[in-house]
Design a protein around this motif. Structure first.
Motif, PDB file in Angstrom:
ATOM      1  N   SER A  84     -52.641 102.550 -18.623  1.00  0.00           N
ATOM      2  CA  SER A  84     -53.192 103.833 -18.178  1.00  0.00           C
ATOM      3  C   SER A  84     -52.158 104.959 -18.258  1.00  0.00           C
ATOM      4  O   SER A  84     -52.500 106.102 -18.580  1.00  0.00           O
ATOM      5  N   ASP A  85     -50.898 104.641 -17.980  1.00  0.00           N
ATOM      6  CA  ASP A  85     -49.858 105.672 -18.067  1.00  0.00           C
ATOM      7  C   ASP A  85     -49.671 106.132 -19.513  1.00  0.00           C
ATOM      8  O   ASP A  85     -49.573 107.330 -19.794  1.00  0.00           O
ATOM      9  N   ALA A  86     -49.624 105.179 -20.430  1.00  0.00           N
ATOM     10  CA  ALA A  86     -49.461 105.530 -21.843  1.00  0.00           C
ATOM     11  C   ALA A  86     -50.662 106.322 -22.346  1.00  0.00           C
ATOM     12  O   ALA A  86     -50.512 107.268 -23.136  1.00  0.00           O
ATOM     13  N   LEU A  87     -51.851 105.951 -21.893  1.00  0.00           N
ATOM     14  CA  LEU A  87     -53.054 106.689 -22.292  1.00  0.00           C
ATOM     15  C   LEU A  87     -53.006 108.130 -21.798  1.00  0.00           C
ATOM     16  O   LEU A  87     -53.449 109.046 -22.500  1.00  0.00           O
ATOM     17  N   LEU A  88     -52.461 108.339 -20.602  1.00  0.00           N
ATOM     18  CA  LEU A  88     -52.342 109.699 -20.075  1.00  0.00           C
ATOM     19  C   LEU A  88     -51.402 110.528 -20.940  1.00  0.00           C
ATOM     20  O   LEU A  88     -51.689 111.691 -21.256  1.00  0.00           O
ATOM     21  N   LEU A  89     -50.277 109.945 -21.338  1.00  0.00           N
ATOM     22  CA  LEU A  89     -49.337 110.675 -22.191  1.00  0.00           C
ATOM     23  C   LEU A  89     -49.970 110.963 -23.558  1.00  0.00           C
ATOM     24  O   LEU A  89     -49.810 112.054 -24.102  1.00  0.00           O
ATOM     25  N   GLN A  90     -50.685 109.973 -24.097  1.00  0.00           N
ATOM     26  CA  GLN A  90     -51.351 110.164 -25.384  1.00  0.00           C
ATOM     27  C   GLN A  90     -52.365 111.306 -25.299  1.00  0.00           C
ATOM     28  O   GLN A  90     -52.446 112.151 -26.206  1.00  0.00           O
ATOM     29  N   LYS A  91     -53.118 111.349 -24.218  1.00  0.00           N
ATOM     30  CA  LYS A  91     -54.148 112.374 -24.045  1.00  0.00           C
ATOM     31  C   LYS A  91     -53.541 113.756 -23.817  1.00  0.00           C
ATOM     32  O   LYS A  91     -54.053 114.765 -24.319  1.00  0.00           O
ATOM     33  N   THR A  92     -52.438 113.806 -23.074  1.00  0.00           N
ATOM     34  CA  THR A  92     -51.853 115.100 -22.704  1.00  0.00           C
ATOM     35  C   THR A  92     -51.102 115.746 -23.860  1.00  0.00           C
ATOM     36  O   THR A  92     -51.137 116.970 -24.018  1.00  0.00           O
ATOM     37  N   ALA A  93     -50.431 114.953 -24.667  1.00  0.00           N
ATOM     38  CA  ALA A  93     -49.643 115.502 -25.771  1.00  0.00           C
ATOM     39  C   ALA A  93     -50.533 116.236 -26.761  1.00  0.00           C
ATOM     40  O   ALA A  93     -51.654 115.811 -27.049  1.00  0.00           O
ATOM     41  N   SER A  94     -50.021 117.339 -27.320  1.00  0.00           N
ATOM     42  CA  SER A  94     -50.818 118.115 -28.275  1.00  0.00           C
ATOM     43  C   SER A  94     -50.795 117.519 -29.673  1.00  0.00           C
ATOM     44  O   SER A  94     -51.710 117.728 -30.459  1.00  0.00           O
ATOM     45  N   VAL A  95     -49.727 116.751 -29.998  1.00  0.00           N
ATOM     46  CA  VAL A  95     -49.677 116.043 -31.279  1.00  0.00           C
ATOM     47  C   VAL A  95     -50.317 114.678 -31.061  1.00  0.00           C
ATOM     48  O   VAL A  95     -49.829 113.878 -30.260  1.00  0.00           O
ATOM     49  N   LYS A  96     -51.412 114.438 -31.747  1.00  0.00           N
ATOM     50  CA  LYS A  96     -52.186 113.231 -31.488  1.00  0.00           C
ATOM     51  C   LYS A  96     -51.671 112.047 -32.316  1.00  0.00           C
ATOM     52  O   LYS A  96     -51.796 112.020 -33.535  1.00  0.00           O
TER      53      LYS A  96
ATOM     54  N   ASN B  95     -47.214 122.474 -23.454  1.00  0.00           N
ATOM     55  CA  ASN B  95     -48.458 122.838 -24.146  1.00  0.00           C
ATOM     56  C   ASN B  95     -48.849 124.276 -23.832  1.00  0.00           C
ATOM     57  O   ASN B  95     -49.257 125.036 -24.722  1.00  0.00           O
ATOM     58  N   GLN B  96     -48.734 124.640 -22.563  1.00  0.00           N
ATOM     59  CA  GLN B  96     -49.117 125.985 -22.119  1.00  0.00           C
ATOM     60  C   GLN B  96     -48.252 127.066 -22.759  1.00  0.00           C
ATOM     61  O   GLN B  96     -48.662 128.228 -22.825  1.00  0.00           O
ATOM     62  N   GLN B  97     -47.087 126.690 -23.224  1.00  0.00           N
ATOM     63  CA  GLN B  97     -46.192 127.643 -23.873  1.00  0.00           C
ATOM     64  C   GLN B  97     -46.302 127.574 -25.399  1.00  0.00           C
ATOM     65  O   GLN B  97     -45.472 128.131 -26.119  1.00  0.00           O
ATOM     66  N   GLY B  98     -47.334 126.890 -25.857  1.00  0.00           N
ATOM     67  CA  GLY B  98     -47.614 126.854 -27.278  1.00  0.00           C
ATOM     68  C   GLY B  98     -46.760 125.900 -28.076  1.00  0.00           C
ATOM     69  O   GLY B  98     -46.705 125.989 -29.317  1.00  0.00           O
ATOM     70  N   LEU B  99     -46.096 124.960 -27.417  1.00  0.00           N
ATOM     71  CA  LEU B  99     -45.231 124.016 -28.115  1.00  0.00           C
ATOM     72  C   LEU B  99     -46.021 122.781 -28.552  1.00  0.00           C
ATOM     73  O   LEU B  99     -46.973 122.370 -27.893  1.00  0.00           O
ATOM     74  N   ARG B 100     -45.610 122.207 -29.649  1.00  0.00           N
ATOM     75  CA  ARG B 100     -46.192 120.952 -30.122  1.00  0.00           C
ATOM     76  C   ARG B 100     -45.489 119.818 -29.377  1.00  0.00           C
ATOM     77  O   ARG B 100     -44.269 119.688 -29.449  1.00  0.00           O
ATOM     78  N   THR B 101     -46.261 119.013 -28.676  1.00  0.00           N
ATOM     79  CA  THR B 101     -45.671 118.020 -27.781  1.00  0.00           C
ATOM     80  C   THR B 101     -46.055 116.592 -28.153  1.00  0.00           C
ATOM     81  O   THR B 101     -47.148 116.326 -28.657  1.00  0.00           O
ATOM     82  N   ILE B 102     -45.118 115.678 -27.872  1.00  0.00           N
ATOM     83  CA  ILE B 102     -45.337 114.243 -28.048  1.00  0.00           C
ATOM     84  C   ILE B 102     -44.821 113.518 -26.805  1.00  0.00           C
ATOM     85  O   ILE B 102     -43.747 113.846 -26.297  1.00  0.00           O
ATOM     86  N   GLY B 103     -45.571 112.549 -26.319  1.00  0.00           N
ATOM     87  CA  GLY B 103     -45.142 111.714 -25.201  1.00  0.00           C
ATOM     88  C   GLY B 103     -45.161 110.254 -25.613  1.00  0.00           C
ATOM     89  O   GLY B 103     -46.179 109.766 -26.116  1.00  0.00           O
ATOM     90  N   LEU B 104     -44.047 109.563 -25.424  1.00  0.00           N
ATOM     91  CA  LEU B 104     -43.945 108.152 -25.792  1.00  0.00           C
ATOM     92  C   LEU B 104     -43.646 107.298 -24.560  1.00  0.00           C
ATOM     93  O   LEU B 104     -42.879 107.708 -23.687  1.00  0.00           O
ATOM     94  N   LYS B 105     -44.267 106.147 -24.515  1.00  0.00           N
ATOM     95  CA  LYS B 105     -43.940 105.143 -23.490  1.00  0.00           C
ATOM     96  C   LYS B 105     -43.757 103.825 -24.233  1.00  0.00           C
ATOM     97  O   LYS B 105     -44.701 103.021 -24.344  1.00  0.00           O
ATOM     98  N   PRO B 106     -42.571 103.598 -24.790  1.00  0.00           N
ATOM     99  CA  PRO B 106     -42.385 102.474 -25.707  1.00  0.00           C
ATOM    100  C   PRO B 106     -42.649 101.101 -25.118  1.00  0.00           C
ATOM    101  O   PRO B 106     -43.105 100.204 -25.822  1.00  0.00           O
ATOM    102  N   VAL B 107     -42.387 100.932 -23.822  1.00  0.00           N
ATOM    103  CA  VAL B 107     -42.628  99.641 -23.174  1.00  0.00           C
ATOM    104  C   VAL B 107     -43.468  99.870 -21.923  1.00  0.00           C
ATOM    105  O   VAL B 107     -43.117 100.698 -21.080  1.00  0.00           O
ATOM    106  N   ALA B 108     -44.572  99.152 -21.813  1.00  0.00           N
ATOM    107  CA  ALA B 108     -45.434  99.276 -20.641  1.00  0.00           C
ATOM    108  C   ALA B 108     -45.863  97.897 -20.167  1.00  0.00           C
ATOM    109  O   ALA B 108     -46.340  97.075 -20.958  1.00  0.00           O
ATOM    110  N   ALA B 109     -45.679  97.640 -18.896  1.00  0.00           N
ATOM    111  CA  ALA B 109     -46.161  96.405 -18.273  1.00  0.00           C
ATOM    112  C   ALA B 109     -47.254  96.783 -17.278  1.00  0.00           C
ATOM    113  O   ALA B 109     -47.142  97.778 -16.573  1.00  0.00           O
ATOM    114  N   GLY B 110     -48.300  95.997 -17.243  1.00  0.00           N
ATOM    115  CA  GLY B 110     -49.451  96.324 -16.418  1.00  0.00           C
ATOM    116  C   GLY B 110     -50.528  96.944 -17.278  1.00  0.00           C
ATOM    117  O   GLY B 110     -50.946  98.075 -17.053  1.00  0.00           O
ATOM    118  N   CYS B 111     -50.963  96.201 -18.293  1.00  0.00           N
ATOM    119  CA  CYS B 111     -51.933  96.710 -19.263  1.00  0.00           C
ATOM    120  C   CYS B 111     -53.271  95.971 -19.121  1.00  0.00           C
ATOM    121  O   CYS B 111     -53.334  94.878 -18.574  1.00  0.00           O
TER     122      CYS B 111
END
Length: 228
Positions: free
Chosen positions: A55-67, A29-45
C-alpha cells in the motif's frame, strides 16, 4: 535523470516515512516539477492479480507525476510484514545492496526533476549480516531527508540516526517532524531541541492529522531548500 534525488530515511519503523514522502512529492507536483517516488524494498504486501503489492508503494506510485510501473516503484516485495532480511531468508531470496542500487539507477534514468527513494524501517535495517539498507544510499550517493516521528524518546533516536548518516559519508539535507503521538508532553520543546542540534533545516512539522492524504501533508512542508 532527476535533477534532485534524495533518500528518505526514518529514525525507526512506523514514523510516517511514506506519509511524508508522498507529501514531499505532492509539494513538488504543486510547483510543476516532474516527480518520481521509489520504494525498492517493501515488506507487508498483499497478493493481487498483478502479484505482491504494498500500500505504501502504491501511494508513491499514485502521487508521483511521472508514471512508472509498479515493479519499477517497488521491485522487491515480501508478503510478511517483518524485517526484510528475515522475509528474504524465509522465502529463499537474497538481498544485495548492489542489486537494489542498480535497480534504483534504472528507475532514476527516467526524466524527472525531483526523485525520492524511501527506505524501510530505520537507517540500519539489515539486508544480511554484512549489509544494511544504508548501503543503498551510500552506493547511490544520494543526500538524506530524515523523518522523525515525534514521540517520547525521539530525540535520542534522531540524533543517533543523524550521526550515522554523516558517519556513512552522506549529507543530511533536511528533516521533517511528524507528530505521531497527539498527547505527547512538551512537543514543541522536543522539536526545538532536535532542530537546534541538527546541522540540517527543518522542512516542516506535520501535525497529528485525521486526513493523511499527500495534499493535506504537503500543506505543512517546505521544499525550497531542496530545489534551489
Amino acid at each position: 535523470m532527476a535533477k534532485q534525488q534524495f533518500f528518505v530515511a526514518g529514525i525507526d519503523t512506523d514514523v510516517g516515512k511514506t506519509v511524508v514522502t508522498a507529501g514531499l512529492l505532492e509539494k513538488a507536483n504543486q510547483q510543476g516539477l516532474r516527480t518520481i517516488g521509489l520504494k525498492p524494498v517493501a515488506a507487508g504486501c498483499v497478493q493481487t492479480e498483478e502479484g505482491l503489492q504494498n500500500s505504501d508503494a502504491l501511494l508513491l506510485q499514485k502521487t508521483a507525476s511521472v508514471k512508472l510501473s509498479y515493479s519499477e516503484v517497488n521491485p522487491i516485495a515480501f508478503e510478511a510484514a517483518i524485517a526484510p532480511h528475515i522475509a528474504a531468508e524465509q522465502t529463499g531470496r537474497r538481498l544485495s545492496a548492489d542489486r537494489i542500487a542498480a535497480i534504483c539507477r534504472g528507475s532514476m534514468m527516467n526524466p524527472s526533476d525531483f526523485l525520492l527513494i524511501e527506505g524501510a524501517g530505520g537507517w540500519r535495517v539489515p539486508f544480511s549480516r554484512k549489509e544494511t539498507f544504508a548501503d543503498v544510499p551510500k552506493l547511490l550517493g544520494t543526500p538524506v531527508i530524515l523523518v522523525v516521528g515525534v514521540k517520547l524518546g525521539c530525540i535520542n533516536h534522531a540524533l543517533l540516526t543523524a550521526e550515522a548518516v554523516v558517519r556513512d559519508g552522506l549529507q543530511l539535507v533536511g528533516w521533517v517532524a511528524n507528530r505521531i503521538d497527539p498527547d505527547m508532553s512538551c512537543y514543541e520543546e522536543n522539536v526545538a531541541t532536535i532542530d537546534t542540534m541538527f546541522q540540517a533545516p527543518l522542512l516542516g512539522e506535520v501535525p497529528y492529522l485525521d486526513d493523511l492524504s499527500p495534499s493535506s501533508v504537503a500543506e505543512f512542508l517546505d521544499i525550497s531548500s531542496l530545489i534551489e
